[in-house]
Design an enzyme around this catalytic site. Structure first.
Site, PDB file in Angstrom:
ATOM      1  N   ASP A  75       6.347  -3.662   8.391  1.00 46.63           N
ATOM      2  CA  ASP A  75       4.997  -3.482   8.925  1.00 46.63           C
ATOM      3  C   ASP A  75       3.988  -4.469   8.350  1.00 46.63           C
ATOM      4  O   ASP A  75       3.065  -4.879   9.040  1.00 46.63           O
ATOM      5  CB  ASP A  75       4.526  -2.044   8.734  1.00 46.63           C
ATOM      6  CG  ASP A  75       4.681  -1.531   7.320  1.00 46.63           C
ATOM      7  OD1 ASP A  75       5.120  -2.286   6.435  1.00 46.63           O
ATOM      8  OD2 ASP A  75       4.359  -0.341   7.091  1.00 46.63           O
ATOM      9  N   ASP A 451       1.850   2.746  -3.176  1.00 50.30           N
ATOM     10  CA  ASP A 451       2.955   3.623  -2.777  1.00 50.30           C
ATOM     11  C   ASP A 451       3.996   3.877  -3.862  1.00 50.30           C
ATOM     12  O   ASP A 451       4.597   4.948  -3.885  1.00 50.30           O
ATOM     13  CB  ASP A 451       3.679   3.093  -1.538  1.00 50.30           C
ATOM     14  CG  ASP A 451       2.783   2.982  -0.324  1.00 50.30           C
ATOM     15  OD1 ASP A 451       1.824   3.767  -0.221  1.00 50.30           O
ATOM     16  OD2 ASP A 451       3.017   2.103   0.512  1.00 50.30           O
TER      17      ASP A 451
END
Length: 734
Positions: A75, A451
């Site tokens: 992404d 993350d």
């Protein structure tokens, strides 16, 4: 896991148009060169610091006609080619430069079954007003070199629906014809292998949801297109048999569970098209879905959903999820694999059928995992879970037992349908926020990432053996700092499972949560810093929140009323009493000389307004400050912030760090992401910023690199660069 995105930085201008016809030049070889003026460039070798994936793999594509050839897209971290001989992924778009950062996200990819060396990528990370338009890259040598066509529409590789697809397809009747599905601008067609694009009539009209065409797939000579903006009753699957006229596919499933067609795969042996559906495009937000197949010979639809969402979970909750990936076996008729998606309670799985979907087996039930190569995948626990955000799924056309699937953090593969391991070597996608290179100890590098929190890199060529820092385990790191005169003492902040701050007394090997934390840390953990000897900590929070101080290793915290709200604290490396902070809202440098208890304004009138301005202190020196003010340039103070002078040798400075001094030099080497001429690049200075040399090259640019940079205090010439999607890059003189 959600891959992080850059904020509204320097972007390509322009909003999406209704049609796309590029007048941009077609560039051979590299897609863009971002050169920079300066002295002769030293030859540098660039490699990834190995973390082991750490980002959302949104698509995997095996070439149907070449054994061992596959491609992956991410992404925010570019595209990769699988080298079967070496067992590694090779990055294909590291040449994308600073000004084109929005093109590092890959919306879709396509191969030509009849011409194995041809590869096409549709690039564009965001379809927002502040982001630039997309582009199509086309290669005749499997991604070694590229030609580029700029689009006049936007793509959204890091937006909802990024695991759908593929949205790019070579027409099965004509290799010169390509189709591209967009989110807001309908369907585009190219008749010259991607050199130019035109909008074509399509039966469905885009809506504000921004999904548009979710997939394109060939079934024989017919092309099918999924539509993501339907309401559950209107058609969402269309087809064309002649490349001109599109029609809704008769008899297609309707209802919430079939609202969005996510992915599709065609079994050429049985002439059946399998389609996965969900009530939302994902990867988040799905609560219902199913799997259906269309027999293309007579138009008959059959539901073949392995397990219908909506049942009861083990704890009495509702088992809600959608369906994501789908792949068919090129060698075995009726063999198909599908994935659940967003199934948090019962954990996602792959279902496999060998009888056309009449019966299914969950591969999760017999799965044996080996994550010894990437230990962070245990997430602080004893063993990894099967995965989440499973929308990328592929089955090797030359090996029926070789299945790979992507998650929010890695790519798993199996060769026997039972034993699974990360198939991720060479693919690094972390969004990196902080870098610290200790002056002593086992590890040469500590990193803080989006993350995956903080990692302790005892080796640069292997994923950290301890995985991500635990106790607490962080999702996203917001601060990382060591005490310069006591480098064994390190502190970190971020979004944690047992508190949002922690300290280490062994250089970052092991951690313990602070005994207490300010209330604001629960909702807005921000930058944190330790003073020179580790006796005082300062912790900053949101733009309107005060800073807090601790002098007892985080056992108690007190508000520092005079600390500029929202600023990042910076400790003096030599004097434990001195602290600094730059107020970006007013352009004022604040300083304190009483161990962080009070701050007073010093130099003012500096550029203001951007929270990403960075203040750093030169190691081993008291009051030697450097201020990176992005397009406003670089400033330096040698009097503790009483005054600053602009550094004339560079036009722009985005992030700055220090490393070991050159032989014979008395001042540390400086490393900067900035511009000394017309382009933004990575530079080094051995003479206190009087002159600079560019140390990266046009093949190694990695999009946006403005978060952090540091040299190694023990190895002259070694530099670590934080990227937003290509992990940590490190360079050394060749």
């Amino acid at each position: 896991m959600h891959a992080s995105s850059p904020s509204r930085r320097t972007v390509l201008a322009g909003a999406a148009a209704a049609a796309a016809l590029s007048g941009a030049p077609v560039l051979p070889g590299r897609a863009q060169a971002a050169g920079a003026a300066g002295a002769a460039r030293p030859a540098y070798r660039w490699r990834n610091v190995v973390q082991g994936g750490t980002g959302f793999v949104t698509g995997v594509l095996f070439h149907p006609a070449v054994r061992g050839l596959a491609y992956a897209r991410t992404d925010i971290g570019g595209a990769y080619r699988w080298e079967d001989r070496t067992g590694r992924w090779v990055p294909l778009v590291d040449h994308i430069g600073w000004d084109d950062w929005n093109l590092l996200g890959v919306e879709a990819m396509a191969v030509d079954p009849a011409h194995p060396d041809r590869l096409y990528l549709a690039l564009g990370t965001y379809a927002q007003p502040w982001a630039g338009n997309g582009a199509v890259l086309r290669s005749e040598d499997r991604g070694a070199t590229w030609r580029r066509t700029d689009l006049t529409v936007q793509l959204g590789a890091n937006e909802d629906g990024r695991g759908c697809g593929e949205r790019l397809l070579v027409d099965p009747r004509d290799s010169d014809t390509l189709w591209l599905g967009t989110r807001h601008d309908g369907l585009l067609r190219s008749a010259d292998r991607g050199a130019t694009w035109q909008a074509v009539p399509f039966p469905a009209a885009p809506s504000a949801t921004g999904q548009g065409v979710t997939l394109l797939v060939a079934a024989g000579r017919t092309v099918y297109a999924g539509w993501g903006d339907a309401n559950g009753t209107a058609p969402n699957l269309y087809r064309t048999a002649d490349g001109t006229t599109w029609e809704a596919v008769p008899g297609q499933p309707t209802g919430t569970a079939a609202k969005v067609p996510v992915r599709a795969a065609y079994d050429r042996h049985t002439r059946e098209l399998y389609v996965t559906y969900a009530d939302a495009p994902g990867p988040n937000g799905q609560s219902d879905g199913g799997v259906h197949k269309l027999r293309t010979t007579d138009g008959k639809w059959t539901e073949v959903t392995p397990v219908r969402p909506g049942g009861t979970t083990g704890d009495g909750g509702r088992d809600s999820f959608g369906y994501g990936g789908v792949a068919v076996d090129a060698r075995r008729p009726g063999t198909v694999v599908v994935s659940t998606n967003n199934r948090w309670a019962e954990i996602d799985t792959l279902f496999r059928s060998t009888d056309g979907g009449r019966s299914w087996t969950s591969l999760k039930d017999t799965a044996v995992f080996d994550v010894s190569e990437t230990p962070f995948l245990t997430w602080g626990g004893d063993r990894p879970k099967f995965g989440w955000w499973i929308q990328a799924l592929a089955l090797d056309p030359y090996d029926s037992r070789h299945v790979v699937y992507g998650t929010g953090a890695t790519l798993y593969g199996t060769r026997d349908l039972t034993h699974w391991a990360p198939q991720i070597r060479g693919l690094e996608e972390a969004s990196v926020r902080q870098l610290v290179s200790p002056p002593a100890g086992e590890a040469h590098l500590l990193s803080g990432c989006g993350d995956i929190g903080v990692m302790y890199h005892e080796r640069l060529t292997a994923s950290p053996s301890r995985g991500m820092a635990s106790n607490p385990v962080f999702g996203t790191s917001t601060g990382l700092s060591l005490a310069p005169a006591r480098p064994s003492y390190v502190v970190r902040a971020g979004w944690g499972d047992h508190g949002n701050g922690a300290w280490s007394g062994d250089g970052g090997r092991t951690w313990a949560p602070f005994a207490a934390q300010p209330d604001m840390a629960r909702t807005a953990p921000g930058p944190i810093a330790a003073n020179a000897d580790g006796s005082v900590l300062l912790w900053s929070f949101g733009p309107g929140d005060p800073g807090f101080r601790s002098a007892d290793n985080g056992a108690t915290w007190s508000e520092v009323a005079t600390f500029p709200r929202g600023a990042a604290p910076v400790a003096d490396p030599a004097d434990p009493r001195r602290w600094f902070a730059f107020d970006t809202t007013t352009g004022t440098l604040f300083a304190g000389t009483d161990g962080g208890r009070t701050f007073t304004a010093r130099a003012g009138g500096l550029p203001s307004g951007d929270r990403e301005f960075q203040l750093v202190a030169a190691p081993g020196r008291s009051g030697d400050l450097w201020l990176s003010l992005k397009g406003n340039g670089l400033y330096r103070s040698t009097d503790g912030g009483e005054s600053f002078r602009k550094v004339d040798s560079c036009r722009a400075s985005y992030t700055l760090g220090f490393g070991k001094a050159a032989e014979g030099a008395s001042y540390p080497a400086l490393y900067m992401v900035g511009a000394t001429g017309s382009g933004t690049a990575v530079h080094r200075s051995d003479d206190e910023a009087r002159t600079w040399v560019r140390v990266n090259d046009d093949r190694h640019q990695w999009g946006w690199t403005g978060a952090a940079i540091t040299g190694d205090p023990r190895v002259y010439g070694r530099v670590y660069v934080a990227t937003n999607g290509r992990g940590i890059q490190y360079g050394e003189p060749a």
